[in-house]
Design a protein around this motif. Structure first.
Motif, PDB file in Angstrom:
ATOM      1  N   THR A   1      -7.449  12.020  -2.256  1.00  0.00           N
ATOM      2  CA  THR A   1      -7.228  11.602  -0.868  1.00  0.00           C
ATOM      3  C   THR A   1      -7.040  10.093  -0.772  1.00  0.00           C
ATOM      4  OG1 THR A   1      -9.630  11.475  -0.572  1.00  0.00           O
ATOM      5  CG2 THR A   1      -8.529  13.523   0.090  1.00  0.00           C
ATOM      6  N   GLY A   2      -6.881   9.447  -1.911  1.00  0.00           N
ATOM      7  CA  GLY A   2      -6.669   8.009  -1.915  1.00  0.00           C
ATOM      8  C   GLY A   2      -5.310   7.621  -1.361  1.00  0.00           C
ATOM      9  N   THR A   3      -5.171   6.364  -0.998  1.00  0.00           N
ATOM     10  CA  THR A   3      -3.913   5.831  -0.474  1.00  0.00           C
ATOM     11  C   THR A   3      -3.472   4.648  -1.312  1.00  0.00           C
ATOM     12  OG1 THR A   3      -5.091   4.376   1.055  1.00  0.00           O
ATOM     13  CG2 THR A   3      -4.458   6.556   1.872  1.00  0.00           C
ATOM     14  N   VAL A   4      -2.175   4.377  -1.295  1.00  0.00           N
ATOM     15  CA  VAL A   4      -1.605   3.276  -2.069  1.00  0.00           C
ATOM     16  C   VAL A   4      -0.831   2.358  -1.134  1.00  0.00           C
ATOM     17  CG1 VAL A   4      -0.034   2.633  -3.943  1.00  0.00           C
ATOM     18  CG2 VAL A   4      -1.413   4.708  -4.132  1.00  0.00           C
ATOM     19  N   ARG A   5      -1.063   1.067  -1.274  1.00  0.00           N
ATOM     20  CA  ARG A   5      -0.333   0.074  -0.483  1.00  0.00           C
ATOM     21  C   ARG A   5       0.174  -1.037  -1.401  1.00  0.00           C
ATOM     22  NH1 ARG A   5      -3.369  -4.480  -0.189  1.00  0.00           N
ATOM     23  NH2 ARG A   5      -5.664  -4.278  -0.342  1.00  0.00           N
ATOM     24  N   SER A   6       1.115  -1.805  -0.913  1.00  0.00           N
ATOM     25  CA  SER A   6       1.646  -2.937  -1.672  1.00  0.00           C
ATOM     26  C   SER A   6       0.568  -3.982  -1.894  1.00  0.00           C
ATOM     27  CB  SER A   6       2.827  -3.568  -0.948  1.00  0.00           C
ATOM     28  OG  SER A   6       3.916  -2.684  -0.872  1.00  0.00           O
ATOM     29  N   GLY A   7       0.693  -4.719  -2.974  1.00  0.00           N
ATOM     30  CA  GLY A   7      -0.244  -5.788  -3.279  1.00  0.00           C
ATOM     31  C   GLY A   7       0.272  -7.125  -2.796  1.00  0.00           C
ATOM     32  N   ALA A   8       0.536  -8.046  -3.726  1.00  0.00           N
ATOM     33  CA  ALA A   8       0.946  -9.404  -3.353  1.00  0.00           C
ATOM     34  C   ALA A   8       2.298  -9.425  -2.640  1.00  0.00           C
ATOM     35  CB  ALA A   8       0.991 -10.289  -4.598  1.00  0.00           C
TER      36      ALA A   8
END
Length: 450
Positions: free
Chosen positions: A171-178
């Motif tokens: 159920t994790g989510t991924v977003r952009s970093g720098a």
């Protein structure tokens, strides 16, 4: 630089484990040992069911800056001066040994590490051994080493009966970093422009994404899945750094050194259904990919040559097949030259070789400066050396690729990069980074693309 030591000289004892003892403990290989000791967050270096697992920590070195390799080497040598080493196995990785991870950049705030474990279990060529190390003044014995291993197994059996990673999606989510995807494509375009202006042949540009989870991340489950899915790679773990790298910066066994150079990548998801010879045709037939690979091989051999009496590598690269991608690969072998009666240690060669064109670019100094300007992030240990060394100068050091930093119990920062040459297309390079994120996304039970 900081270092922690005990008040007594280092003592080590290495003994072979017989099949009866292994059977009694339920140890059939590294995977079974990982299943039984997850609370300890082991130090890890495994490939094809062989390698090293370390538990506990009796001494450590941390350092930053341009002198991090030399400082670590000096600390290790001082630790060995009065060491009492009892080693009946006498193989690379036995006796006195430490695991390590080093920052990619001399400007990084990340602390480079050497860690001496309290206990090491080694697997090689059908042999299993146990090494106990201490700095408390006591003399290790086969019984005390075995007792430590039993403690590791019993402690985790009592606290966590289920340690495997579930097969259901996270159920994790991924977003952009720098940088966002759009910003990173602009960065790639800027890299291409710098190459067109002249003076730079190749630059490797990386990006990061951050995965967030409602439940605590299980570090050992990540290692279990990486070791299972990416058996051809070297699964590594040093504190918060985990991953499965396909690329060896340097391996030293006595007077022989080996390296595996990778550059040139093709996503296996791009293969048309029913095709044959797709990777050989696309990778081997691509001038862009061959140029990128040639830069990497020439960079490594040029840096390694002063330490060798004989240096060999194939005229043509081979296709390395991994579950997520194909790579152009070349294995380099060198016979090391002695200087004043001493062979260069694995860590000395790491300092000379890092960073290669495969993770930095060429010319190295110009590419490194452009990376600092364009990436807008600290790579930390990503693309830095990770592995182990022993008291005889042997060691295996991979390049920390296909990996991530476990920043806390709920956040994992993943890194991936691509080699940029004049013919690079920003959209294609972005797609390549997602292919390289795939091993860690799989290990975290996350979809490949958010």
């Amino acid at each position: 630089m900081t270092a922690s030591l005990g008040t007594h000289p280092l003592r080590t004892l290495t003994t072979a484990l017989d099949p009866a003892t292994l059977g009694e403990l339920g140890v059939t290989g590294p995977a079974s040992l990982l299943n039984g000791t997850s609370a300890s967050d082991p130090l890890c270096w495994l490939r094809r069911g062989e390698g090293l697992l370390g538990f506990g920590e009796i001494a450590s070195f941390t350092g930053t800056g341009p002198s991090r390799f030399a400082d670590a080497e000096q600390w290790w040598k001082e630790l060995l001066v009065l060491a009492a080493v009892d080693d009946s196995v006498r193989m690379p990785g036995t006796g006195a040994m430490a695991f390590g991870s080093f920052a990619f950049s001399k400007t990084s705030a990340f602390e480079s590490l050497l860690i001496v474990p309290a206990l090491v279990v080694g697997f090689s060529g059908g042999m299993v051994w146990l090494t106990q190390l201490n700095l408390d003044g006591t003399v290790p014995t086969p019984e005390s080493a075995l007792a430590l291993l039993r403690e590791e197994l019993l402690r985790e059996a009592a606290t966590s009966p289920e340690r495997s990673t579930p097969d259901t999606p996270s159920t994790g989510t991924v977003r952009s970093g720098a940088l966002t995807e759009a910003q990173w494509k602009e960065t790639v375009a800027a890299g291409v422009e710098a190459i067109v202006r002249g003076g730079l042949d190749k630059v490797v540009l990386a990006r990061d994404v951050v995965a967030t989870f409602p439940e605590p991340v299980q570090r050992v489950s990540i290692l279990q899945r990486l070791a299972s899915l990416y058996d051809e790679c070297w699964t590594y773990a040093v504190r918060g750094l985990v991953g499965a790298t396909p690329e060896i910066l340097i391996k030293v066994d006595g007077s022989t050194a080996q390296a595996r150079v990778l550059a040139g990548t093709l996503d296996r998801e791009d293969e048309p259904a029913g095709s044959t010879g797709f990777a050989a045709a696309v990778l081997g037939g691509s001038a862009k990919q061959r140029q990128e690979h040639d830069f990497a091989v020439r960079s490594l051999t040029r840096q390694l040559a002063p330490f060798a009496t004989d240096l060999s590598f194939p005229a043509e690269p081979f296709i390395l097949e991994l579950p997520n991608v194909w790579h152009l690969a070349s294995d380099v072998t060198a016979e090391l030259a002695s200087s004043n009666g001493h062979l260069p240690t694995s860590l000395a060669l790491v300092e000379a070789l890092h960073p290669t064109a495969a993770v930095c670019g060429t010319p190295r100094e110009d590419a490194g400066a452009l990376i600092l300007e364009l990436e807008k992030m600290d790579r930390g240990p990503y693309a830095g050396p990770v592995g182990w060394l022993d008291g005889a100068g042997n060691g295996e050091w991979g390049i920390a690729l296909r990996g991530a930093m476990l920043e806390d119990a709920h956040h994992v920062r993943l890194y991936a990069g691509a080699g940029i040459v004049q013919a690079s297309d920003p959209a294609a390079e972005l797609a390549e980074t997602w292919a390289k994120f795939r091993p860690m996304l799989q290990a975290l039970n996350l979809p490949n693309h958010p």
